[in-house]
Design a protein around this motif. Structure first.
Motif, PDB file in Angstrom:
ATOM      1  N   LEU A 109       0.835  -1.201   0.000  1.00 57.33           N
ATOM      2  CA  LEU A 109       0.000   0.000   0.000  1.00 57.33           C
ATOM      3  C   LEU A 109       0.870   1.252   0.000  1.00 57.33           C
ATOM      4  O   LEU A 109       0.612   2.201  -0.735  1.00 57.33           O
ATOM      5  CB  LEU A 109      -0.925   0.018   1.215  1.00 57.33           C
ATOM      6  CG  LEU A 109      -1.755   1.283   1.400  1.00 57.33           C
ATOM      7  CD1 LEU A 109      -2.704   1.482   0.227  1.00 57.33           C
ATOM      8  CD2 LEU A 109      -2.512   1.222   2.709  1.00 57.33           C
ATOM      9  N   GLY A 110       1.934   1.238   0.799  1.00 58.35           N
ATOM     10  CA  GLY A 110       2.831   2.378   0.892  1.00 58.35           C
ATOM     11  C   GLY A 110       3.400   2.789  -0.449  1.00 58.35           C
ATOM     12  O   GLY A 110       3.647   3.979  -0.694  1.00 58.35           O
ATOM     13  N   HIS A 111       3.574   1.834  -1.341  1.00 54.16           N
ATOM     14  CA  HIS A 111       4.084   2.111  -2.687  1.00 54.16           C
ATOM     15  C   HIS A 111       3.259   3.199  -3.375  1.00 54.16           C
ATOM     16  O   HIS A 111       3.809   4.073  -4.041  1.00 54.16           O
ATOM     17  CB  HIS A 111       4.064   0.816  -3.510  1.00 54.16           C
ATOM     18  CG  HIS A 111       4.268   1.006  -4.970  1.00 54.16           C
ATOM     19  ND1 HIS A 111       5.498   1.271  -5.521  1.00 54.16           N
ATOM     20  CD2 HIS A 111       3.402   0.989  -5.998  1.00 54.16           C
ATOM     21  CE1 HIS A 111       5.382   1.402  -6.824  1.00 54.16           C
ATOM     22  NE2 HIS A 111       4.113   1.227  -7.143  1.00 54.16           N
ATOM     23  N   TYR A 112       1.949   3.180  -3.182  1.00 52.01           N
ATOM     24  CA  TYR A 112       1.079   4.170  -3.812  1.00 52.01           C
ATOM     25  C   TYR A 112       1.259   5.556  -3.188  1.00 52.01           C
ATOM     26  O   TYR A 112       0.848   6.550  -3.772  1.00 52.01           O
ATOM     27  CB  TYR A 112      -0.379   3.727  -3.746  1.00 52.01           C
ATOM     28  CG  TYR A 112      -0.629   2.520  -4.613  1.00 52.01           C
ATOM     29  CD1 TYR A 112      -0.702   2.651  -5.993  1.00 52.01           C
ATOM     30  CD2 TYR A 112      -0.753   1.259  -4.055  1.00 52.01           C
ATOM     31  CE1 TYR A 112      -0.908   1.546  -6.799  1.00 52.01           C
ATOM     32  CE2 TYR A 112      -0.955   0.153  -4.859  1.00 52.01           C
ATOM     33  CZ  TYR A 112      -1.030   0.303  -6.227  1.00 52.01           C
ATOM     34  OH  TYR A 112      -1.213  -0.789  -7.024  1.00 52.01           O
ATOM     35  N   GLY A 113       1.861   5.608  -2.008  1.00 47.39           N
ATOM     36  CA  GLY A 113       2.165   6.870  -1.356  1.00 47.39           C
ATOM     37  C   GLY A 113       3.640   7.226  -1.454  1.00 47.39           C
ATOM     38  O   GLY A 113       4.130   8.023  -0.668  1.00 47.39           O
ATOM     39  N   CYS A 114       4.358   6.605  -2.395  1.00 47.00           N
ATOM     40  CA  CYS A 114       5.798   6.849  -2.608  1.00 47.00           C
ATOM     41  C   CYS A 114       6.630   6.448  -1.398  1.00 47.00           C
ATOM     42  O   CYS A 114       7.580   7.134  -1.011  1.00 47.00           O
ATOM     43  CB  CYS A 114       6.063   8.300  -2.998  1.00 47.00           C
ATOM     44  SG  CYS A 114       5.377   8.713  -4.610  1.00 47.00           S
ATOM     45  N   VAL A 115       6.273   5.315  -0.799  1.00 45.46           N
ATOM     46  CA  VAL A 115       7.030   4.782   0.328  1.00 45.46           C
ATOM     47  C   VAL A 115       7.544   3.399  -0.035  1.00 45.46           C
ATOM     48  O   VAL A 115       6.801   2.556  -0.542  1.00 45.46           O
ATOM     49  CB  VAL A 115       6.168   4.706   1.607  1.00 45.46           C
ATOM     50  CG1 VAL A 115       6.916   4.014   2.741  1.00 45.46           C
ATOM     51  CG2 VAL A 115       5.744   6.108   2.024  1.00 45.46           C
ATOM     52  N   GLY A 116       8.815   3.193   0.207  1.00 50.01           N
ATOM     53  CA  GLY A 116       9.453   1.912  -0.064  1.00 50.01           C
ATOM     54  C   GLY A 116      10.309   1.491   1.117  1.00 50.01           C
ATOM     55  O   GLY A 116      10.080   1.911   2.251  1.00 50.01           O
TER      56      GLY A 116
END
Length: 171
Positions: free
Chosen positions: A123-130
């Motif tokens: 989910l974080g990927h969609y918020g630019c979190v990796g």
């Protein structure tokens, strides 16, 4: 080891590749709330010449060990990082948005905690979190979203298509 030692160890291992600022103040405009991220980094010229983004990005470090209360801790870590990716940070006197935020935890998390963090980062990927991590025996670093964006495992690898897109609303 604790969070401070984890952060210092990370800095010592990546300082040849990145400019690093510690404890950078920011502001989340929607929530009208001050924030502070552990590290803000920018690639040094040798990485930028190979295709690494020339934008500032953040790393949020968390000491995670065992199982007790760690599911909640990793959930809050990902939410914290999503809000940081939406915030503006005071970088050298200029308010800037970070290109992405990566979480950094100790290696070898308990399997249930690792599975929870992996699901949350989908989910974080969609918020630019990796995620930022080191390969086994610290033989190179890696920044991963759904797939590897950049790594130094043997030689520098950068995959521009893996850098997350800026998204709002329907994805």
């Amino acid at each position: 080891m604790d969070e401070e030692a984890l952060t210092k160890d990370l800095i010592s291992r990546i300082s040849n590749d990145f400019e690093i600022l510690r404890e950078v103040d920011g502001f989340h405009q929607f929530y009208e709330q001050s924030v502070r991220i552990d590290l803000v980094l920018k690639a040094k010229p040798h990485l930028i010449e190979q295709g690494f983004t020339n934008e500032w990005f953040g790393i949020e470090c968390k000491w995670v060990t065992g199982v007790l209360k760690q599911t909640s801790k990793t959930t809050r870590l990902v939410w914290q990082s999503i809000t940081y990716a939406q915030s503006l940070f005071n970088i050298n006197g200029s308010w800037e948005k970070l290109r992405f935020v990566a979480v950094y935890t100790p290696p070898h998390l308990e399997s249930s905690i690792e599975a929870n963090l992996t699901r949350l980062l989908e989910l974080g990927h969609y918020g630019c979190v990796g995620r930022f991590h080191f390969y086994k025996h610290y033989q190179g670093w890696c920044i991963r979203f759904v797939k590897v964006y950049a790594s130094t495992n043997g030689e520098l690898y950068i995959s521009q298509p893996q850098l997350p897109k800026i998204r709002a609303g329907s994805v």
